[in-house]
Every structure is written in C-alpha cells, then in structure tokens.
Design a protein around this motif. Sequence first.
Motif, PDB file in Angstrom:
ATOM      1  N   CYS A  23       0.891  -1.241  -0.083  1.00 24.81           N
ATOM      2  CA  CYS A  23      -0.021  -0.007  -0.069  1.00 24.81           C
ATOM      3  C   CYS A  23       0.625   1.167  -0.009  1.00 24.81           C
ATOM      4  O   CYS A  23       0.421   2.311  -0.711  1.00 24.81           O
ATOM      5  CB  CYS A  23      -0.918  -0.063   1.044  1.00 24.81           C
ATOM      6  N   PHE A  24       2.021   1.231   0.790  1.00 24.43           N
ATOM      7  CA  PHE A  24       2.865   2.395   0.823  1.00 24.43           C
ATOM      8  C   PHE A  24       3.416   2.538  -0.457  1.00 24.43           C
ATOM      9  O   PHE A  24       3.516   3.842  -0.948  1.00 24.43           O
ATOM     10  CB  PHE A  24       4.036   2.148   2.011  1.00 24.43           C
ATOM     11  N   TYR A  25       4.117   1.485  -1.107  1.00 27.29           N
ATOM     12  CA  TYR A  25       4.888   1.876  -2.273  1.00 27.29           C
ATOM     13  C   TYR A  25       3.762   2.132  -3.319  1.00 27.29           C
ATOM     14  O   TYR A  25       4.006   3.043  -4.190  1.00 27.29           O
ATOM     15  CB  TYR A  25       5.582   0.606  -2.687  1.00 27.29           C
ATOM     16  N   PHE A  26       2.617   1.814  -3.414  1.00 30.15           N
ATOM     17  CA  PHE A  26       1.517   1.913  -4.451  1.00 30.15           C
ATOM     18  C   PHE A  26       1.127   3.611  -4.156  1.00 30.15           C
ATOM     19  O   PHE A  26       0.908   4.248  -5.329  1.00 30.15           O
ATOM     20  CB  PHE A  26       0.481   0.977  -4.356  1.00 30.15           C
ATOM     21  N   PHE A  27       0.697   4.018  -2.754  1.00 26.26           N
ATOM     22  CA  PHE A  27       0.721   5.430  -2.638  1.00 26.26           C
ATOM     23  C   PHE A  27       1.745   6.344  -3.180  1.00 26.26           C
ATOM     24  O   PHE A  27       1.364   7.301  -3.822  1.00 26.26           O
ATOM     25  CB  PHE A  27       0.631   5.617  -1.150  1.00 26.26           C
ATOM     26  N   ILE A  28       2.982   5.916  -3.034  1.00 19.54           N
ATOM     27  CA  ILE A  28       4.182   6.769  -3.401  1.00 19.54           C
ATOM     28  C   ILE A  28       4.275   6.817  -4.992  1.00 19.54           C
ATOM     29  O   ILE A  28       4.440   7.843  -5.536  1.00 19.54           O
ATOM     30  CB  ILE A  28       5.523   6.150  -2.892  1.00 19.54           C
ATOM     31  N   ALA A  29       3.977   5.616  -5.549  1.00 19.90           N
ATOM     32  CA  ALA A  29       4.058   5.430  -6.892  1.00 19.90           C
ATOM     33  C   ALA A  29       3.021   6.434  -7.424  1.00 19.90           C
ATOM     34  O   ALA A  29       3.167   6.890  -8.694  1.00 19.90           O
ATOM     35  CB  ALA A  29       4.043   4.033  -7.480  1.00 19.90           C
ATOM     36  N   THR A  30       1.900   6.286  -6.892  1.00 22.68           N
ATOM     37  CA  THR A  30       0.612   7.047  -7.463  1.00 22.68           C
ATOM     38  C   THR A  30       0.992   8.793  -7.344  1.00 22.68           C
ATOM     39  O   THR A  30       0.923   9.467  -8.306  1.00 22.68           O
ATOM     40  CB  THR A  30      -0.718   6.955  -6.553  1.00 22.68           C
ATOM     41  N   ILE A  31       1.677   8.985  -6.454  1.00 21.42           N
ATOM     42  CA  ILE A  31       2.176  10.557  -6.265  1.00 21.42           C
ATOM     43  C   ILE A  31       3.128  10.845  -7.252  1.00 21.42           C
ATOM     44  O   ILE A  31       3.196  11.902  -7.868  1.00 21.42           O
ATOM     45  CB  ILE A  31       2.588  10.749  -4.783  1.00 21.42           C
ATOM     46  N   THR A  32       4.095  10.045  -7.470  1.00 20.48           N
ATOM     47  CA  THR A  32       5.115  10.460  -8.368  1.00 20.48           C
ATOM     48  C   THR A  32       4.709  10.239  -9.804  1.00 20.48           C
ATOM     49  O   THR A  32       5.160  11.210 -10.506  1.00 20.48           O
ATOM     50  CB  THR A  32       6.442   9.463  -8.213  1.00 20.48           C
ATOM     51  N   ALA A  33       3.889   9.429 -10.078  1.00 20.24           N
ATOM     52  CA  ALA A  33       3.209   9.146 -11.325  1.00 20.24           C
ATOM     53  C   ALA A  33       2.335  10.365 -11.864  1.00 20.24           C
ATOM     54  O   ALA A  33       2.423  10.930 -12.910  1.00 20.24           O
ATOM     55  CB  ALA A  33       2.412   7.966 -11.698  1.00 20.24           C
ATOM     56  N   PHE A  34       1.750  10.988 -10.850  1.00 21.07           N
ATOM     57  CA  PHE A  34       0.939  12.146 -11.016  1.00 21.07           C
ATOM     58  C   PHE A  34       1.857  13.592 -11.277  1.00 21.07           C
ATOM     59  O   PHE A  34       1.322  14.090 -12.206  1.00 21.07           O
ATOM     60  CB  PHE A  34       0.145  12.293  -9.806  1.00 21.07           C
ATOM     61  N   ILE A  35       2.878  13.701 -10.373  1.00 21.19           N
ATOM     62  CA  ILE A  35       3.778  14.557 -10.630  1.00 21.19           C
ATOM     63  C   ILE A  35       4.414  14.512 -12.304  1.00 21.19           C
ATOM     64  O   ILE A  35       4.605  15.550 -12.723  1.00 21.19           O
ATOM     65  CB  ILE A  35       4.596  14.613  -9.599  1.00 21.19           C
ATOM     66  N   HIS A  36       4.778  13.246 -12.419  1.00 20.31           N
ATOM     67  CA  HIS A  36       5.489  13.051 -13.786  1.00 20.31           C
ATOM     68  C   HIS A  36       4.534  13.494 -15.013  1.00 20.31           C
ATOM     69  O   HIS A  36       5.011  13.608 -15.861  1.00 20.31           O
ATOM     70  CB  HIS A  36       5.802  11.404 -14.049  1.00 20.31           C
ATOM     71  N   ALA A  37       3.255  13.158 -14.729  1.00 16.45           N
ATOM     72  CA  ALA A  37       2.306  13.521 -15.809  1.00 16.45           C
ATOM     73  C   ALA A  37       2.258  14.953 -16.029  1.00 16.45           C
ATOM     74  O   ALA A  37       2.195  15.328 -17.163  1.00 16.45           O
ATOM     75  CB  ALA A  37       0.962  13.233 -15.149  1.00 16.45           C
ATOM     76  N   PHE A  38       2.545  15.904 -15.211  1.00 24.69           N
ATOM     77  CA  PHE A  38       2.709  17.390 -15.590  1.00 24.69           C
ATOM     78  C   PHE A  38       4.123  17.754 -15.755  1.00 24.69           C
ATOM     79  O   PHE A  38       4.287  18.821 -16.470  1.00 24.69           O
ATOM     80  CB  PHE A  38       2.051  18.056 -14.446  1.00 24.69           C
ATOM     81  N   PHE A  39       4.974  17.127 -15.096  1.00 18.00           N
ATOM     82  CA  PHE A  39       6.297  17.442 -15.109  1.00 18.00           C
ATOM     83  C   PHE A  39       7.278  16.282 -15.633  1.00 18.00           C
ATOM     84  O   PHE A  39       7.904  15.643 -14.793  1.00 18.00           O
ATOM     85  CB  PHE A  39       7.031  17.905 -13.880  1.00 18.00           C
ATOM     86  N   PRO A  40       7.196  15.989 -17.057  1.00 13.45           N
ATOM     87  CA  PRO A  40       7.950  14.509 -17.605  1.00 13.45           C
ATOM     88  C   PRO A  40       9.346  14.539 -17.218  1.00 13.45           C
ATOM     89  O   PRO A  40       9.703  13.262 -17.287  1.00 13.45           O
ATOM     90  CB  PRO A  40       7.534  14.864 -19.132  1.00 13.45           C
ATOM     91  N   ASP A  41       9.842  15.471 -16.860  1.00 10.60           N
ATOM     92  CA  ASP A  41      11.377  15.330 -16.644  1.00 10.60           C
ATOM     93  C   ASP A  41      11.570  15.114 -15.269  1.00 10.60           C
ATOM     94  O   ASP A  41      12.896  15.002 -14.985  1.00 10.60           O
ATOM     95  CB  ASP A  41      12.392  16.782 -17.037  1.00 10.60           C
ATOM     96  N   THR A  42      10.679  14.894 -14.294  1.00  8.07           N
ATOM     97  CA  THR A  42      10.795  14.594 -13.111  1.00  8.07           C
ATOM     98  C   THR A  42      10.415  13.011 -12.942  1.00  8.07           C
ATOM     99  O   THR A  42       9.439  12.509 -13.792  1.00  8.07           O
ATOM    100  CB  THR A  42       9.984  15.206 -11.947  1.00  8.07           C
ATOM    101  N   PHE A  43      10.907  12.264 -12.045  1.00 10.42           N
ATOM    102  CA  PHE A  43      10.505  10.834 -11.686  1.00 10.42           C
ATOM    103  C   PHE A  43      10.446   9.870 -13.055  1.00 10.42           C
ATOM    104  O   PHE A  43       9.345   9.131 -13.165  1.00 10.42           O
ATOM    105  CB  PHE A  43       9.145  10.745 -10.965  1.00 10.42           C
ATOM    106  N   ILE A  44      11.397  10.157 -13.823  1.00  9.13           N
ATOM    107  CA  ILE A  44      11.560   9.616 -14.988  1.00  9.13           C
ATOM    108  C   ILE A  44      11.263   7.936 -14.969  1.00  9.13           C
ATOM    109  O   ILE A  44      10.514   7.183 -15.876  1.00  9.13           O
ATOM    110  CB  ILE A  44      12.490   9.951 -15.986  1.00  9.13           C
ATOM    111  N   THR A  45      12.139   7.360 -14.268  1.00 10.63           N
ATOM    112  CA  THR A  45      11.983   5.859 -14.038  1.00 10.63           C
ATOM    113  C   THR A  45      11.130   5.334 -12.700  1.00 10.63           C
ATOM    114  O   THR A  45      11.298   4.066 -12.568  1.00 10.63           O
ATOM    115  CB  THR A  45      13.375   5.131 -13.775  1.00 10.63           C
ATOM    116  N   SER A  46      10.532   6.535 -12.077  1.00  8.55           N
ATOM    117  CA  SER A  46       9.920   5.784 -10.757  1.00  8.55           C
ATOM    118  C   SER A  46       8.730   4.830 -10.936  1.00  8.55           C
ATOM    119  O   SER A  46       8.913   3.799 -10.156  1.00  8.55           O
ATOM    120  CB  SER A  46       9.467   7.039  -9.939  1.00  8.55           C
TER     121      SER A  46
END
Length: 65
Positions: A23-46
């Motif tokens: 659950c924790f890792y899915f939560f972090i993945a959700t947040i980083t994927a959301f940020i990546h959607a708007f800022f593609p140069d961040t969290f590229i391989t997360s």
Amino acid sequence: MFKHPAEVCMSYLQHMFFSLEMCFYFFIATITAFIHAFFPDTFITSTSDTVKYIQKRLDDSGCRD
C-alpha cells in the motif's frame, strides 16, 4: 475470510504488514506518477522502478507452487 494468508504461507500479521508495505509503495508510485504526468522530466523511472521492486517482493514473499 482469513484463508488467503495461509494459502500464501503467511500468518495474518505477516500478510497484514506485507499488504501495508505494498500500500505504501503504491501510494508513493501514485504521487510520483501524478507529478510525472505534469512534469515529464521528473521521476522518469519511478514507475518502472516501483513495478520492478513490487514484483521482486511478491516473488520473494510467501510460498509459490
């Protein structure tokens, strides 16, 4: 209701903690994927890194037929 933990060779508490870890890792993945959607140069391989980590944890946990 409580058959699943035994089916994967875990106690109730082991399964609970493992599930909460996922659950924790899915939560972090959700947040980083959301940020990546708007800022593609961040969290590229997360996302792929998280998928690999979760797959390894699943493969290494409990029992497998």
